[in-house]
Design an enzyme around this catalytic site. Structure first.
Site, mmCIF file in Angstrom:
data_model
loop_
_atom_site.group_PDB
_atom_site.id
_atom_site.type_symbol
_atom_site.label_atom_id
_atom_site.label_comp_id
_atom_site.label_asym_id
_atom_site.label_seq_id
_atom_site.Cartn_x
_atom_site.Cartn_y
_atom_site.Cartn_z
ATOM 1 N N ASN A 56 4.555 17.981 0.563
ATOM 2 C CA ASN A 56 3.865 16.886 1.488
ATOM 3 C C ASN A 56 5.129 16.317 2.383
ATOM 4 O OD1 ASN A 56 1.419 17.193 0.376
ATOM 5 N ND2 ASN A 56 1.207 15.059 -0.080
HETATM 6 O O1 PMT Z 1 8.697 8.823 2.831
HETATM 7 P P1 PMT Z 1 8.679 8.442 4.282
HETATM 8 O O2 PMT Z 1 9.333 9.381 5.420
HETATM 9 O O3 PMT Z 1 9.533 7.067 4.289
HETATM 10 O O4 PMT Z 1 7.111 8.178 4.666
HETATM 11 C C1 PMT Z 1 6.674 7.344 4.233
HETATM 12 C C2 PMT Z 1 4.978 7.586 3.775
HETATM 13 C C3 PMT Z 1 4.455 7.801 5.210
HETATM 14 C C4 PMT Z 1 5.067 8.833 2.842
HETATM 15 C C5 PMT Z 1 4.419 6.428 2.992
HETATM 16 O O5 PMT Z 1 4.511 5.206 3.447
HETATM 17 C C6 PMT Z 1 3.141 6.762 2.627
HETATM 18 O O6 PMT Z 1 2.077 6.623 3.510
HETATM 19 N N1 PMT Z 1 2.787 7.050 1.496
HETATM 20 C C7 PMT Z 1 1.390 7.700 0.659
HETATM 21 C C8 PMT Z 1 1.405 9.053 1.116
HETATM 22 C C9 PMT Z 1 0.161 9.897 0.896
HETATM 23 O O7 PMT Z 1 0.278 10.880 0.237
HETATM 24 O O8 PMT Z 1 -0.844 9.305 0.886
HETATM 25 P P2 PMT Z 1 -2.530 9.572 0.362
HETATM 26 O O9 PMT Z 1 -3.438 8.835 1.231
HETATM 27 O O10 PMT Z 1 -2.599 11.125 0.256
HETATM 28 O O11 PMT Z 1 -2.447 9.030 -1.063
HETATM 29 C C10 PMT Z 1 -3.148 7.874 -1.390
HETATM 30 C C11 PMT Z 1 -2.317 7.066 -2.546
HETATM 31 O O12 PMT Z 1 -2.376 7.832 -3.747
HETATM 32 C C12 PMT Z 1 -0.790 7.083 -2.268
HETATM 33 O O13 PMT Z 1 -0.374 5.615 -2.949
HETATM 34 C C13 PMT Z 1 -0.261 8.426 -2.959
HETATM 35 O O14 PMT Z 1 1.158 7.943 -3.626
HETATM 36 C C14 PMT Z 1 -1.227 8.155 -4.503
HETATM 37 N N2 PMT Z 1 -1.207 9.558 -4.729
HETATM 38 C C15 PMT Z 1 -1.790 10.749 -4.103
HETATM 39 C C16 PMT Z 1 -2.111 11.969 -4.516
HETATM 40 C C17 PMT Z 1 -2.038 11.947 -5.846
HETATM 41 N N3 PMT Z 1 -2.171 13.346 -6.311
HETATM 42 N N4 PMT Z 1 -1.286 11.174 -6.721
HETATM 43 C C18 PMT Z 1 -1.216 10.030 -6.136
HETATM 44 O O15 PMT Z 1 -0.605 9.212 -6.909
#
Ligand code: PMT
Length: 389
Positions: A206
């Site tokens: 990702n």
């Molecule tokens: O790293 P940078 O370049 O500074 O960018 C920062 C960022 C944009 C990556 C960061 O601010 C951010 O938004 N991180 C979350 C990214 C993400 O994957 O979001 P999501 O909407 O897919 O996931 C939602 C939440 O579930 C997140 O807290 C993620 O860590 C968690 N997750 C998701 C999938 C998974 N299999 N396990 C998880 O723990």
């Protein structure tokens, strides 16, 4: 009310330090000023002594009180060391631990929070040495209030103008108000991407540089927390004072995070975890053929949802390609979170890889608030303050 030592370096912007001292006093702080030799070519100790009603420190061997060591006394008494304007010379000396004048000697003896507001010629600001120095300072949890872009001396234009005094005061106030918010607390952060191997040379991943996770780690350290970061592969450097466990895959991240979470008071999921991994990892290298191939994928575990079940205050991030908050809100419920920080990643000025960010924090109780658009460290300080209580 706090005790602030204001270090002023030789830069044309140092005339603005007089107003800055005043603004800090208006905010209720005691301000004592230390001028470098170069600063004294622009402004005088008399100016600051008259403004602040406090003695000004200048030469390393010029003690205002006989028999005392001012650099040690001031270092012990200060709640905040603020250097504004910070010249390229002083920034580089701070990073290298050089102590050859009163300000840098005091800085080396000082153990509390530090805020630095650079001001210099744009070429000096973008020089590798300065960038490396700032990175080193950031790793030590120094809050850097970045200079703005604009007209600088001798008709040049670029990034190097001292940030607005209001921004510097805000950074100082944020650090001061938050300095003990996390004292004795343990914060666990997941950060960066994960990599899911397809074969020995390819992987699914990702987008994530790890900068946001590193900024949260720095902010938590500044606020007095003990910090553990479970970090996926990236070039970002994490603060030295944090315990950093490097992992590659989502399964490894889950394993390490679950072990560290037992001791944590708060869990923050900034990692961009790959939602799927290949069912089979091929050995060696899959060779190119001129026919379609199919990759069978299986879902990875939801790390933050698993950690939330441990009953710790768990805050997730939602990287969304839109400002629509509905998906982020749904994730709070689906993952059992205390709150989620919605990050609009469709805006290239914030989110992935950028040095700045802006978040909408949504609590499980329905309340929501938007952060300022600022450096990732400032946004992280804002976030930690909001989720502390
Ligand atoms: O790293 P940078 O370049 O500074 O960018 C920062 C960022 C944009 C990556 C960061 O601010 C951010 O938004 N991180 C979350 C990214 C993400 O994957 O979001 P999501 O909407 O897919 O996931 C939602 C939440 O579930 C997140 O807290 C993620 O860590 C968690 N997750 C998701 C999938 C998974 N299999 N396990 C998880 O723990």
């Amino acid at each position: 009310m706090a005790n602030i030592v204001l270090g002023v370096c030789g830069s044309i912007a140092c005339y603005r330090a007089a107003d800055l001292a005043r603004d800090l006093m208006r905010a209720g702080h005691v301000v004592r000023v230390c001028l470098t030799d170069a600063a004294q070519k622009f402004v005088t100790p008399m100016l600051f002594e008259t403004l602040t009603g406090q003695p000004c420190l200048i030469g390393a061997f010029e003690e205002p009180e006989r028999g005392r060591m001012a650099h040690l006394d001031w270092a012990r008494q200060a709640d905040l060391l603020l250097i504004a304007p910070a010249s390229a010379n002083t920034l580089n000396k701070l990073a290298a631990g050089i102590a050859d004048d009163m300000l840098t000697t005091m800085a080396l003896a000082y153990e509390g929070p530090m805020v630095v507001a650079p001001a210099m010629n744009p070429a000096m600001y973008s020089h590798d040495a300065t960038i490396t120095a700032m990175r080193t300072l950031a790793e030590r949890a120094v809050l850097i209030v970045e200079p703005t872009e604009g007209d600088v001396v001798v008709g040049e234009h670029g990034q190097g103008k001292l940030a607005a005094n209001s921004e510097i005061v805000m950074a100082a106030s944020t650090v001061l108000s938050a300095r003990s918010l996390y004292a004795g607390k343990r914060v666990l952060i997941t950060s960066g991407p994960t990599q899911e191997p397809i074969d020995d040379v390819r992987f699914l991943t990702n987008r994530s540089s790890g900068k946001m996770g590193a900024a949260i780690a720095q902010a938590a350290l500044l606020m007095g927390a003990q910090v553990t970061v479970i970090a996926g592969p990236s070039a970002t450097l994490y603060p030295r004072l944090a315990r950093v466990i490097h992992v590659r895959t989502a399964n490894q991240m889950l394993e390490e995070a679950a072990e560290a979470a037992g001791e944590a008071d708060m869990v923050i999921g900034a990692a961009a975890v790959a939602d799927y991994r290949p069912v089979h990892q091929a050995e060696g290298k899959i060779r190119r053929k001129s026919v379609d191939i199919h990759l069978e994928l299986t879902p990875n575990p939801d790390i933050i949802a698993a950690l939330a079940k441990l009953g710790k205050r768990t805050v997730g991030f939602a990287a969304e390609p839109t400002m629509d908050l509905s998906e982020a809100k749904a994730k709070i419920v689906r993952k059992g979170l205390y709150a989620i920080a919605h990050n609009d990643v469709s805006n290239p000025a914030i989110g992935f890889e950028s040095d700045k960010n802006q978040l909408t924090l949504i609590l499980a109780n329905g309340s929501q608030e938007v952060s300022p658009l600022a450096s990732k460290l400032q946004v992280a300080l804002w976030l930690l303050e909001k989720i502390a209580n």
